[in-house]
Write a protein that holds these residues in place. Structure first.
Motif, PDB file in Angstrom:
ATOM      1  N   GLU A 123       2.163  23.655  -8.254  1.00  0.00           N
ATOM      2  CA  GLU A 123       3.285  23.695  -8.443  1.00  0.00           C
ATOM      3  C   GLU A 123       2.806  23.618 -10.191  1.00  0.00           C
ATOM      4  O   GLU A 123       3.482  22.016 -10.626  1.00  0.00           O
ATOM      5  N   PHE A 124       2.312  24.160 -10.745  1.00  0.00           N
ATOM      6  CA  PHE A 124       2.050  23.825 -11.663  1.00  0.00           C
ATOM      7  C   PHE A 124       3.115  23.444 -13.007  1.00  0.00           C
ATOM      8  O   PHE A 124       2.895  22.108 -13.973  1.00  0.00           O
ATOM      9  N   LEU A 125       3.527  24.481 -13.549  1.00  0.00           N
ATOM     10  CA  LEU A 125       4.476  24.233 -14.635  1.00  0.00           C
ATOM     11  C   LEU A 125       5.620  23.564 -13.845  1.00  0.00           C
ATOM     12  O   LEU A 125       6.205  22.150 -14.678  1.00  0.00           O
ATOM     13  N   LEU A 126       5.921  22.955 -12.376  1.00  0.00           N
ATOM     14  CA  LEU A 126       6.632  21.898 -12.282  1.00  0.00           C
ATOM     15  C   LEU A 126       6.359  20.534 -12.293  1.00  0.00           C
ATOM     16  O   LEU A 126       6.509  19.307 -13.378  1.00  0.00           O
ATOM     17  N   VAL A 127       5.056  20.380 -12.342  1.00  0.00           N
ATOM     18  CA  VAL A 127       3.911  19.032 -12.442  1.00  0.00           C
ATOM     19  C   VAL A 127       4.387  18.788 -14.324  1.00  0.00           C
ATOM     20  O   VAL A 127       4.443  17.836 -14.228  1.00  0.00           O
ATOM     21  N   LEU A 128       4.074  19.728 -15.064  1.00  0.00           N
ATOM     22  CA  LEU A 128       3.779  19.885 -15.971  1.00  0.00           C
ATOM     23  C   LEU A 128       4.798  19.361 -16.382  1.00  0.00           C
ATOM     24  O   LEU A 128       5.830  18.378 -17.286  1.00  0.00           O
ATOM     25  N   HIS A 129       6.090  19.480 -16.544  1.00  0.00           N
ATOM     26  CA  HIS A 129       7.708  19.312 -16.902  1.00  0.00           C
ATOM     27  C   HIS A 129       7.728  17.789 -16.280  1.00  0.00           C
ATOM     28  O   HIS A 129       8.100  17.683 -17.534  1.00  0.00           O
ATOM     29  N   HIS A 130       7.707  17.348 -14.949  1.00  0.00           N
ATOM     30  CA  HIS A 130       8.026  15.749 -15.342  1.00  0.00           C
ATOM     31  C   HIS A 130       6.562  15.650 -15.819  1.00  0.00           C
ATOM     32  O   HIS A 130       7.339  14.648 -16.457  1.00  0.00           O
ATOM     33  N   ILE A 131       5.160  15.728 -15.966  1.00  0.00           N
ATOM     34  CA  ILE A 131       4.970  15.051 -17.452  1.00  0.00           C
ATOM     35  C   ILE A 131       5.221  14.752 -18.071  1.00  0.00           C
ATOM     36  O   ILE A 131       5.814  13.532 -18.698  1.00  0.00           O
ATOM     37  N   ALA A 132       5.358  15.656 -18.743  1.00  0.00           N
ATOM     38  CA  ALA A 132       6.086  15.654 -19.996  1.00  0.00           C
ATOM     39  C   ALA A 132       7.479  14.873 -20.223  1.00  0.00           C
ATOM     40  O   ALA A 132       7.617  14.337 -21.492  1.00  0.00           O
ATOM     41  N   LEU A 133       8.261  15.060 -19.213  1.00  0.00           N
ATOM     42  CA  LEU A 133       9.474  14.373 -19.216  1.00  0.00           C
ATOM     43  C   LEU A 133       9.530  12.828 -19.479  1.00  0.00           C
ATOM     44  O   LEU A 133       9.461  12.097 -20.206  1.00  0.00           O
ATOM     45  N   LEU A 134       8.157  12.570 -18.919  1.00  0.00           N
ATOM     46  CA  LEU A 134       7.946  11.007 -18.721  1.00  0.00           C
ATOM     47  C   LEU A 134       6.737  10.825 -20.321  1.00  0.00           C
ATOM     48  O   LEU A 134       6.670   9.179 -20.530  1.00  0.00           O
ATOM     49  N   THR A 135       6.036  11.437 -20.450  1.00  0.00           N
ATOM     50  CA  THR A 135       4.723  11.133 -22.032  1.00  0.00           C
ATOM     51  C   THR A 135       5.850  11.473 -23.277  1.00  0.00           C
ATOM     52  O   THR A 135       4.821  11.254 -23.694  1.00  0.00           O
ATOM     53  N   ILE A 136       7.051  12.387 -22.771  1.00  0.00           N
ATOM     54  CA  ILE A 136       7.735  13.102 -24.510  1.00  0.00           C
ATOM     55  C   ILE A 136       8.843  12.390 -24.219  1.00  0.00           C
ATOM     56  O   ILE A 136       9.976  11.556 -25.117  1.00  0.00           O
ATOM     57  N   LEU A 137       9.906  12.218 -22.826  1.00  0.00           N
ATOM     58  CA  LEU A 137      11.111  11.688 -23.391  1.00  0.00           C
ATOM     59  C   LEU A 137      11.557  10.569 -23.523  1.00  0.00           C
ATOM     60  O   LEU A 137      12.373  10.771 -24.158  1.00  0.00           O
ATOM     61  N   LEU A 138      11.011  10.369 -22.824  1.00  0.00           N
ATOM     62  CA  LEU A 138      10.867   8.740 -22.227  1.00  0.00           C
ATOM     63  C   LEU A 138      10.384   7.888 -23.351  1.00  0.00           C
ATOM     64  O   LEU A 138      11.686   7.197 -23.959  1.00  0.00           O
ATOM     65  N   PRO A 139       9.817   8.788 -24.519  1.00  0.00           N
ATOM     66  CA  PRO A 139       9.414   7.505 -25.889  1.00  0.00           C
ATOM     67  C   PRO A 139       9.726   8.076 -26.733  1.00  0.00           C
ATOM     68  O   PRO A 139      10.953   6.863 -27.253  1.00  0.00           O
ATOM     69  N   ILE A 140      10.494   8.804 -27.161  1.00  0.00           N
ATOM     70  CA  ILE A 140      11.639   9.966 -27.738  1.00  0.00           C
ATOM     71  C   ILE A 140      13.160   8.586 -27.419  1.00  0.00           C
ATOM     72  O   ILE A 140      13.961   8.600 -28.334  1.00  0.00           O
ATOM     73  N   THR A 141      13.416   8.700 -26.231  1.00  0.00           N
ATOM     74  CA  THR A 141      14.126   8.513 -25.939  1.00  0.00           C
ATOM     75  C   THR A 141      14.424   6.379 -26.903  1.00  0.00           C
ATOM     76  O   THR A 141      15.388   5.559 -26.830  1.00  0.00           O
ATOM     77  N   LEU A 142      13.634   5.884 -26.198  1.00  0.00           N
ATOM     78  CA  LEU A 142      13.585   4.423 -26.120  1.00  0.00           C
ATOM     79  C   LEU A 142      13.496   3.949 -27.604  1.00  0.00           C
ATOM     80  O   LEU A 142      13.610   3.288 -27.851  1.00  0.00           O
ATOM     81  N   PHE A 143      12.283   4.871 -28.046  1.00  0.00           N
ATOM     82  CA  PHE A 143      11.522   4.356 -29.984  1.00  0.00           C
ATOM     83  C   PHE A 143      11.728   5.082 -31.022  1.00  0.00           C
ATOM     84  O   PHE A 143      11.289   4.175 -32.142  1.00  0.00           O
ATOM     85  N   PHE A 144      11.656   6.887 -30.575  1.00  0.00           N
ATOM     86  CA  PHE A 144      12.072   7.601 -31.778  1.00  0.00           C
ATOM     87  C   PHE A 144      13.163   7.790 -32.350  1.00  0.00           C
ATOM     88  O   PHE A 144      13.510   8.592 -33.088  1.00  0.00           O
ATOM     89  N   ARG A 145      14.289   7.630 -31.860  1.00  0.00           N
ATOM     90  CA  ARG A 145      15.602   8.073 -32.644  1.00  0.00           C
ATOM     91  C   ARG A 145      16.208   7.688 -32.972  1.00  0.00           C
ATOM     92  O   ARG A 145      17.236   7.877 -33.551  1.00  0.00           O
ATOM     93  N   LYS A 146      16.208   6.361 -33.620  1.00  0.00           N
ATOM     94  CA  LYS A 146      16.358   5.520 -34.414  1.00  0.00           C
ATOM     95  C   LYS A 146      18.219   5.697 -33.983  1.00  0.00           C
ATOM     96  O   LYS A 146      19.035   4.989 -34.705  1.00  0.00           O
ATOM     97  N   ASP A 147      18.498   4.930 -32.632  1.00  0.00           N
ATOM     98  CA  ASP A 147      19.801   4.712 -32.487  1.00  0.00           C
ATOM     99  C   ASP A 147      20.751   5.555 -32.641  1.00  0.00           C
ATOM    100  O   ASP A 147      21.843   5.653 -32.700  1.00  0.00           O
TER     101      ASP A 147
END
Length: 273
Positions: A123-147
């Motif tokens: 299930e590599f692609l699904l696991v990678l998809h979940h980890i990417a959301l946790l490690t990329i989407l989360l920081p972008i949502t919280l810190f790098f969007r400049k509101d």
């Protein structure tokens, strides 16, 4: 922060636990693999409904797609998105584990590094998809969007609209109802919702950005940063891959049903001869 995270940390594993206890008493013939699979699918559907609802609220509240804000764009990710993605990796592993344990595989008599490694590879692609959301989407949502860009975060929530239909298809198969009209209608809804909300959504977001600034769609990528374009491409690529797989599966199912309809007529003609 811990209080906020506890919302999803309690809700999703709690629902999974309840379904695993209740379903065996209703469907006594089901194996552990069946119960875990359906429990996982039900929890996924609940999360998808929550995410889609949040997405609709955010998108409908933002007239300016860049500057308008809505608190759900950030807080839903923290309250429910992160806990769900973390839980879902574990739930997918359990589904994988019990599926192979029921089949009698020697390596699956108990949990081990080998069973985890097998799950990650299969299930590599699904696991990678979940980890990417946790490690990329989360920081972008919280810190790098400049509101900015709550509208587009809401659009990304809408990608979950197809999940209840995908889950319903698996549950109907589990119930032995793959030949009924509901399964066929649901298959159409899977393809339509997946294409609209996971593929066509991305050109739509580019179009909305262009409309906001008065630029044509084909010029939008050149007005965005390379990181933004690459990020969208990385999210879109697996969606296209999964959509192709869904289309192939649907086509194979259509062929099998066509052969099944033809078989009785052939048999009857042979009897007549």
């Amino acid at each position: 922060m811990l209080h906020v995270l506890s919302c999803g940390v309690v809700v999703f594993p709690g629902l999974f636990f309840v379904f695993r206890k209740v379903l065996p008493s209703i469907f006594k013939q089901w194996t552990d693999a069946d119960v875990v699979l359906v429990s996982e699918r039900l929890v996924s559907s609940i999360h998808a409904v929550m995410a889609t609802t949040a997405g609709c609220i955010v998108v409908s509240s933002c007239s300016n797609v860049i500057t308008d804000r809505h608190w759900l764009a950030t807080y839903f990710v923290v309250w429910f998105g992160v806990p769900y993605m973390t839980y879902d990796i574990y739930a997918m592993y359990l589904s994988h584990y019990y599926r192979y344990r029921v089949k009698g595989h020697e390596d699956y008599k108990q949990h081990s590094f080998r069973t985890v490694n097998s799950f990650v590879r299969r299930e590599f692609l699904l696991v990678l998809h979940h980890i990417a959301l946790l490690t990329i989407l989360l920081p972008i949502t919280l810190f790098f969007r400049k509101d900015q860009g709550d509208y587009f975060i809401g659009c990304l929530f809408l990608t979950e609209l197809s999940t209840p239909f995908v889950s319903l298809g698996k549950i109907l198969i589990q119930l032995g109802l793959q030949e009924c009209w509901l399964h066929k209608a649901n298959g159409i809804m899977v393809l339509v919702s997946f294409f609209m909300c996971r593929i066509a959504l991305f050109p739509f977001m580019y179009w909305m950005y262009g409309r906001q600034y008065g630029i044509p769609l084909y010029s939008v990528p050149f007005h965005l940063s390379l990181c933004c374009n690459l990020g969208n491409l990385c999210i879109l690529a697996p969606q296209v891959y999964w959509f192709v797989l869904l289309c192939r599966k649907g086509y194979r199912l259509y062929q099998r049903q066509g052969k099944a309809r033809d078989s009785p007529s052939i048999t009857d003609s042979n009897k007549g001869d």
